[in-house]
Motif scaffolding. Structure first.
Motif, PDB file in Angstrom:
ATOM      1  N   GLY A 194       7.819 -12.579   7.907  1.00 38.03           N
ATOM      2  CA  GLY A 194       9.205 -12.204   8.152  1.00 38.03           C
ATOM      3  C   GLY A 194       9.382 -10.774   8.621  1.00 38.03           C
ATOM      4  N   LYS A 195       8.312 -10.011   8.694  1.00 34.60           N
ATOM      5  CA  LYS A 195       8.389  -8.614   9.145  1.00 34.60           C
ATOM      6  C   LYS A 195       7.674  -8.498  10.483  1.00 34.60           C
ATOM      7  CE  LYS A 195       9.647  -6.733   4.999  1.00 34.60           C
ATOM      8  NZ  LYS A 195      10.456  -5.650   4.604  1.00 34.60           N
ATOM      9  N   LYS A 196       8.242  -7.725  11.384  1.00 32.73           N
ATOM     10  CA  LYS A 196       7.621  -7.547  12.697  1.00 32.73           C
ATOM     11  C   LYS A 196       6.424  -6.609  12.629  1.00 32.73           C
ATOM     12  CE  LYS A 196      11.605  -8.449  15.599  1.00 32.73           C
ATOM     13  NZ  LYS A 196      12.480  -7.922  16.642  1.00 32.73           N
ATOM     14  N   ARG A 197       6.525  -5.598  11.814  1.00 27.74           N
ATOM     15  CA  ARG A 197       5.461  -4.598  11.723  1.00 27.74           C
ATOM     16  C   ARG A 197       4.758  -4.699  10.369  1.00 27.74           C
ATOM     17  NH1 ARG A 197       6.576   0.150  15.281  1.00 27.74           N
ATOM     18  NH2 ARG A 197       8.425  -0.398  16.455  1.00 27.74           N
ATOM     19  N   PRO A 198       3.485  -4.309  10.356  1.00 28.96           N
ATOM     20  CA  PRO A 198       2.795  -4.283   9.055  1.00 28.96           C
ATOM     21  C   PRO A 198       3.433  -3.240   8.137  1.00 28.96           C
ATOM     22  CG  PRO A 198       1.257  -3.961  10.889  1.00 28.96           C
ATOM     23  CD  PRO A 198       2.631  -3.913  11.452  1.00 28.96           C
ATOM     24  N   VAL A 199       3.357  -3.488   6.841  1.00 31.21           N
ATOM     25  CA  VAL A 199       3.862  -2.536   5.856  1.00 31.21           C
ATOM     26  C   VAL A 199       2.690  -1.962   5.072  1.00 31.21           C
ATOM     27  CG1 VAL A 199       6.135  -3.604   5.639  1.00 31.21           C
ATOM     28  CG2 VAL A 199       4.292  -4.361   4.162  1.00 31.21           C
ATOM     29  N   ILE A 200       2.896  -0.760   4.547  1.00 26.47           N
ATOM     30  CA  ILE A 200       1.842  -0.116   3.756  1.00 26.47           C
ATOM     31  C   ILE A 200       2.035  -0.505   2.295  1.00 26.47           C
ATOM     32  CG2 ILE A 200       0.894   2.093   3.005  1.00 26.47           C
ATOM     33  CD1 ILE A 200       1.704   3.221   5.736  1.00 26.47           C
ATOM     34  N   VAL A 201       0.952  -1.042   1.712  1.00 26.14           N
ATOM     35  CA  VAL A 201       0.993  -1.472   0.310  1.00 26.14           C
ATOM     36  C   VAL A 201      -0.205  -0.879  -0.438  1.00 26.14           C
ATOM     37  CG1 VAL A 201       2.212  -3.630   0.795  1.00 26.14           C
ATOM     38  CG2 VAL A 201      -0.263  -3.609   0.810  1.00 26.14           C
ATOM     39  N   ASP A 202      -0.049  -0.765  -1.760  1.00 29.09           N
ATOM     40  CA  ASP A 202      -1.150  -0.325  -2.608  1.00 29.09           C
ATOM     41  C   ASP A 202      -2.050  -1.518  -2.914  1.00 29.09           C
ATOM     42  OD1 ASP A 202      -0.227   2.283  -2.711  1.00 29.09           O
ATOM     43  OD2 ASP A 202       0.775   2.042  -4.639  1.00 29.09           O
ATOM     44  N   VAL A 203      -3.365  -1.323  -2.718  1.00 29.92           N
ATOM     45  CA  VAL A 203      -4.337  -2.374  -2.973  1.00 29.92           C
ATOM     46  C   VAL A 203      -5.433  -1.801  -3.871  1.00 29.92           C
ATOM     47  CG1 VAL A 203      -6.042  -3.916  -1.916  1.00 29.92           C
ATOM     48  CG2 VAL A 203      -3.896  -3.449  -0.736  1.00 29.92           C
ATOM     49  N   ASP A 204      -5.747  -2.519  -4.956  1.00 28.10           N
ATOM     50  CA  ASP A 204      -6.843  -2.098  -5.834  1.00 28.10           C
ATOM     51  C   ASP A 204      -8.156  -2.623  -5.268  1.00 28.10           C
ATOM     52  OD1 ASP A 204      -5.092  -0.848  -7.529  1.00 28.10           O
ATOM     53  OD2 ASP A 204      -5.114  -2.415  -9.054  1.00 28.10           O
ATOM     54  N   LYS A 205      -9.100  -1.707  -5.045  1.00 21.61           N
ATOM     55  CA  LYS A 205     -10.420  -2.095  -4.545  1.00 21.61           C
ATOM     56  C   LYS A 205     -11.447  -1.739  -5.607  1.00 21.61           C
ATOM     57  CE  LYS A 205      -9.657  -2.209   0.260  1.00 21.61           C
ATOM     58  NZ  LYS A 205     -10.374  -2.383   1.474  1.00 21.61           N
ATOM     59  N   THR A 206     -12.317  -2.699  -5.885  1.00 19.47           N
ATOM     60  CA  THR A 206     -13.369  -2.487  -6.872  1.00 19.47           C
ATOM     61  C   THR A 206     -14.673  -2.178  -6.148  1.00 19.47           C
ATOM     62  OG1 THR A 206     -12.295  -4.002  -8.414  1.00 19.47           O
ATOM     63  CG2 THR A 206     -14.622  -3.521  -8.800  1.00 19.47           C
ATOM     64  N   PHE A 207     -15.341  -1.139  -6.605  1.00 17.96           N
ATOM     65  CA  PHE A 207     -16.625  -0.723  -6.057  1.00 17.96           C
ATOM     66  C   PHE A 207     -17.645  -0.696  -7.187  1.00 17.96           C
ATOM     67  CE2 PHE A 207     -13.325   1.405  -3.605  1.00 17.96           C
ATOM     68  CZ  PHE A 207     -13.695   1.147  -2.296  1.00 17.96           C
ATOM     69  N   THR A 208     -18.901  -0.967  -6.850  1.00 22.68           N
ATOM     70  CA  THR A 208     -19.957  -0.766  -7.834  1.00 22.68           C
ATOM     71  C   THR A 208     -20.569   0.608  -7.577  1.00 22.68           C
ATOM     72  OG1 THR A 208     -21.690  -1.739  -6.455  1.00 22.68           O
ATOM     73  CG2 THR A 208     -20.487  -3.234  -7.942  1.00 22.68           C
ATOM     74  N   ILE A 209     -21.053   1.224  -8.629  1.00 21.95           N
ATOM     75  CA  ILE A 209     -21.695   2.535  -8.492  1.00 21.95           C
ATOM     76  C   ILE A 209     -22.872   2.421  -7.524  1.00 21.95           C
ATOM     77  CG2 ILE A 209     -22.937   4.370  -9.722  1.00 21.95           C
ATOM     78  CD1 ILE A 209     -20.052   4.299 -10.665  1.00 21.95           C
ATOM     79  N   GLU A 210     -23.627   1.337  -7.627  1.00 25.72           N
ATOM     80  CA  GLU A 210     -24.791   1.123  -6.762  1.00 25.72           C
ATOM     81  C   GLU A 210     -24.397   0.808  -5.325  1.00 25.72           C
ATOM     82  OE1 GLU A 210     -27.887   1.580  -8.042  1.00 25.72           O
ATOM     83  OE2 GLU A 210     -26.893   2.063  -9.920  1.00 25.72           O
ATOM     84  N   GLY A 211     -23.144   0.389  -5.109  1.00 26.13           N
ATOM     85  CA  GLY A 211     -22.701  -0.036  -3.787  1.00 26.13           C
ATOM     86  C   GLY A 211     -22.032   1.047  -2.964  1.00 26.13           C
TER      87      GLY A 211
END
Length: 157
Positions: free
Chosen positions: A129-146
């Motif tokens: 329903g939106k013409k343009r992308p919107v900025i949202v908060d996203v939680d990203k999980t990282f591993t210490i080794e990665g």
């Protein structure tokens, strides 16, 4: 000739009576022993000097010709131990995963086992329903080794 384990044991003895934690002990080919410590509230030069004196007394002649350097983990330098991640929860960090795509965001949490961490990043997402992308908060999980590195981002705002 002294070895790294002897130095680490002596440093940890001093640290057990203080609120600091050990970040790294490095013995360089040019005859230096470089010890990095850290603290949740920062490192005081007086405490670095006290640790240095303690090591001189404790290890004495074992230090031989080595030059002893005691300092804090450099601000803006990559994290080396899990405690550094925990101390920076709620602060902005930069993460470089092994795939090479840098991410910046707020360090949200560190797993109890210290193997992974979560960073909240801002991403553009297409929404229905939106013409343009919107900025949202996203939680990203990282591993210490990665990750190649994670470091605190200085902000002068």
């Amino acid at each position: 000739m002294i070895n790294k384990d002897v130095v680490k044991t002596a440093v940890e003895e001093w640290l057990s009576e203080n609120d600091y934690f050990l970040v790294d002990v490095e013995m360089t080919p040019d005859g230096r022993i470089v010890i990095e410590i850290d603290h949740a509230d920062g490192v005081w030069i007086e405490d670095c000097a006290e640790l240095s004196r303690f090591l001189q007394e404790k290890l004495g002649e074992e230090l031989g010709d080595y030059e002893l350097e005691v300092g804090s983990a450099g601000i803006g330098q990559p994290f080396k131990v899990v405690q550094q991640y925990r101390n920076h929860i709620g602060k902005e960090v930069e993460v470089l995963p092994l795939d090479g795509k840098k991410q910046q965001g707020i360090l949200k949490e560190v797993a109890d086992d210290g193997q992974s961490f979560v960073v909240t990043v801002k991403e553009k997402q297409k929404q229905e329903g939106k013409k343009r992308p919107v900025i949202v908060d996203v939680d990203k999980t990282f591993t210490i080794e990665g990750v190649k590195y994670t470091k605190y981002l200085l902000s002068f705002k």
